[in-house]
Design a protein around this motif. Structure first.
Motif, PDB file in Angstrom:
ATOM      1  N   TYR A  33       0.823  -1.206   0.000  1.00  0.00           N
ATOM      2  CA  TYR A  33       0.000   0.000   0.000  1.00  0.00           C
ATOM      3  C   TYR A  33       0.858   1.258   0.000  1.00  0.00           C
ATOM      4  O   TYR A  33       2.047   1.217   0.291  1.00  0.00           O
ATOM      5  CB  TYR A  33      -0.921   0.010   1.213  1.00  0.00           C
ATOM      6  N   ILE A  36      -1.745   7.653   1.855  1.00  0.00           N
ATOM      7  CA  ILE A  36      -2.108   8.928   1.225  1.00  0.00           C
ATOM      8  C   ILE A  36      -2.279  10.016   2.281  1.00  0.00           C
ATOM      9  O   ILE A  36      -1.871  11.144   2.098  1.00  0.00           O
ATOM     10  CB  ILE A  36      -3.418   8.782   0.414  1.00  0.00           C
ATOM     11  N   LYS A  68     -14.325   2.113   0.815  1.00  0.00           N
ATOM     12  CA  LYS A  68     -13.441   1.951  -0.346  1.00  0.00           C
ATOM     13  C   LYS A  68     -13.925   2.834  -1.486  1.00  0.00           C
ATOM     14  O   LYS A  68     -15.123   2.955  -1.722  1.00  0.00           O
ATOM     15  CB  LYS A  68     -13.459   0.477  -0.779  1.00  0.00           C
ATOM     16  N   PHE A  75     -14.067   8.861  -4.168  1.00  0.00           N
ATOM     17  CA  PHE A  75     -12.947   9.317  -3.340  1.00  0.00           C
ATOM     18  C   PHE A  75     -13.233  10.701  -2.764  1.00  0.00           C
ATOM     19  O   PHE A  75     -13.051  10.929  -1.563  1.00  0.00           O
ATOM     20  CB  PHE A  75     -11.654   9.322  -4.164  1.00  0.00           C
ATOM     21  N   TRP A  79     -13.676  11.633   1.102  1.00  0.00           N
ATOM     22  CA  TRP A  79     -12.765  12.643   1.656  1.00  0.00           C
ATOM     23  C   TRP A  79     -13.564  13.662   2.470  1.00  0.00           C
ATOM     24  O   TRP A  79     -13.165  14.053   3.569  1.00  0.00           O
ATOM     25  CB  TRP A  79     -11.998  13.309   0.515  1.00  0.00           C
ATOM     26  N   LEU A  91      -5.498  11.467  -7.582  1.00  0.00           N
ATOM     27  CA  LEU A  91      -4.956  10.119  -7.610  1.00  0.00           C
ATOM     28  C   LEU A  91      -5.341   9.418  -8.900  1.00  0.00           C
ATOM     29  O   LEU A  91      -6.344   9.761  -9.521  1.00  0.00           O
ATOM     30  CB  LEU A  91      -5.477   9.310  -6.409  1.00  0.00           C
ATOM     31  N   PHE A  93      -6.905   6.331 -10.543  1.00  0.00           N
ATOM     32  CA  PHE A  93      -7.801   5.225 -10.208  1.00  0.00           C
ATOM     33  C   PHE A  93      -7.865   4.171 -11.313  1.00  0.00           C
ATOM     34  O   PHE A  93      -8.673   3.265 -11.239  1.00  0.00           O
ATOM     35  CB  PHE A  93      -9.212   5.758  -9.897  1.00  0.00           C
ATOM     36  N   LYS A  96      -5.574   1.602  -9.271  1.00  0.00           N
ATOM     37  CA  LYS A  96      -5.488   1.715  -7.813  1.00  0.00           C
ATOM     38  C   LYS A  96      -6.876   1.936  -7.215  1.00  0.00           C
ATOM     39  O   LYS A  96      -7.754   2.524  -7.833  1.00  0.00           O
ATOM     40  CB  LYS A  96      -4.604   2.904  -7.399  1.00  0.00           C
ATOM     41  N   SER A  97      -7.048   1.426  -5.992  1.00  0.00           N
ATOM     42  CA  SER A  97      -8.238   1.690  -5.173  1.00  0.00           C
ATOM     43  C   SER A  97      -7.762   2.357  -3.887  1.00  0.00           C
ATOM     44  O   SER A  97      -6.598   2.239  -3.510  1.00  0.00           O
ATOM     45  CB  SER A  97      -8.960   0.388  -4.820  1.00  0.00           C
ATOM     46  N   VAL A  98      -8.683   3.023  -3.210  1.00  0.00           N
ATOM     47  CA  VAL A  98      -8.338   3.738  -1.986  1.00  0.00           C
ATOM     48  C   VAL A  98      -9.255   3.273  -0.863  1.00  0.00           C
ATOM     49  O   VAL A  98     -10.469   3.142  -1.059  1.00  0.00           O
ATOM     50  CB  VAL A  98      -8.461   5.269  -2.186  1.00  0.00           C
ATOM     51  N   VAL A 146      -5.796   6.926   5.116  1.00  0.00           N
ATOM     52  CA  VAL A 146      -6.219   6.754   3.730  1.00  0.00           C
ATOM     53  C   VAL A 146      -5.070   6.049   3.035  1.00  0.00           C
ATOM     54  O   VAL A 146      -3.955   6.576   2.977  1.00  0.00           O
ATOM     55  CB  VAL A 146      -6.530   8.102   3.043  1.00  0.00           C
ATOM     56  N   GLN A 148      -3.767   3.642  -0.420  1.00  0.00           N
ATOM     57  CA  GLN A 148      -4.012   3.293  -1.812  1.00  0.00           C
ATOM     58  C   GLN A 148      -3.375   1.933  -2.082  1.00  0.00           C
ATOM     59  O   GLN A 148      -2.244   1.681  -1.660  1.00  0.00           O
ATOM     60  CB  GLN A 148      -3.426   4.353  -2.729  1.00  0.00           C
TER      61      GLN A 148
END
Length: 174
Positions: A33, A36, A68, A75, A79, A91, A93, A96-98, A146, A148
């Motif tokens: 990971y 963030i 998620k 996101f 946030w 970011l 996406f 990637k996932s957050v 957070v 990623q």
């Protein structure tokens, strides 16, 4: 004198080898990971929407809020939900996932992420939290991490297991 210098050099070289081995082990725990953000904030309605571990009779009460985001819109919504004051970073996406992980910590012993490990079939992610050494106060303080992760490794995640003080809590992902 030459023998002393040689022994010191040998000891220094051994120490460097040992430290590099430790750093590789620590790196392996963290390579899953990217952090963030980590701030002292949570959603205003955290206690109403957070997951609470059922078995609290013999252990502390653990509450977590895990969400998620797989795209920019989700996101930004998360946030705002988690009450970050600064502007959300941009970011990628595409791959990637957050994950947003909301926790309660001691005000004097803030948590750090010790590990993030997906299981073999990528349906669960284990997140190890570690506090500071020493005496901690019983006050509560908010914390949101957070992180990623690779979208392929996180696409089938159904639960996030949070390990805190040797207690494991499996939080279903909404």
């Amino acid at each position: 004198m030459k023998t002393t210098n040689l022994l010191l050099l040998l000891a220094l070289f051994s120490s460097l080898l040992w430290l590099s081995g430790c750093s590789d082990e620590a790196k392996n725990k963290l390579e899953n990971y990217n952090l963030i953000a980590s701030e002292k904030n949570l959603p205003e309605n955290f206690y109403e929407i957070a997951f609470q571990r059922k078995d609290t009779a013999h252990s502390p009460k653990y509450e977590y809020l895990v969400r998620k985001a797989d795209n920019e819109s989700d996101f930004e919504d998360l946030w705002k939900l988690y009450n970050f004051k600064k502007h959300a970073p941009e970011l990628d996406f595409n791959d990637k996932s957050v994950f947003f992980i909301g926790v309660i910590e001691s005000g004097s012993c803030p948590f750090k992420i010790e590990k993030v490990e997906p299981n073999s079939d990528n349906t669960n992610i284990t997140i190890g939290l570690i506090g500071s050494e020493g005496l901690c106060t019983d006050d509560i303080s908010p914390r949101t991490f957070v992180i990623q992760m690779d979208k392929e490794k996180s696409k089938d995640v159904e639960t996030v297991t949070i390990v805190e003080n040797e207690a494991e809590t499996s939080v279903p992902l909404d």
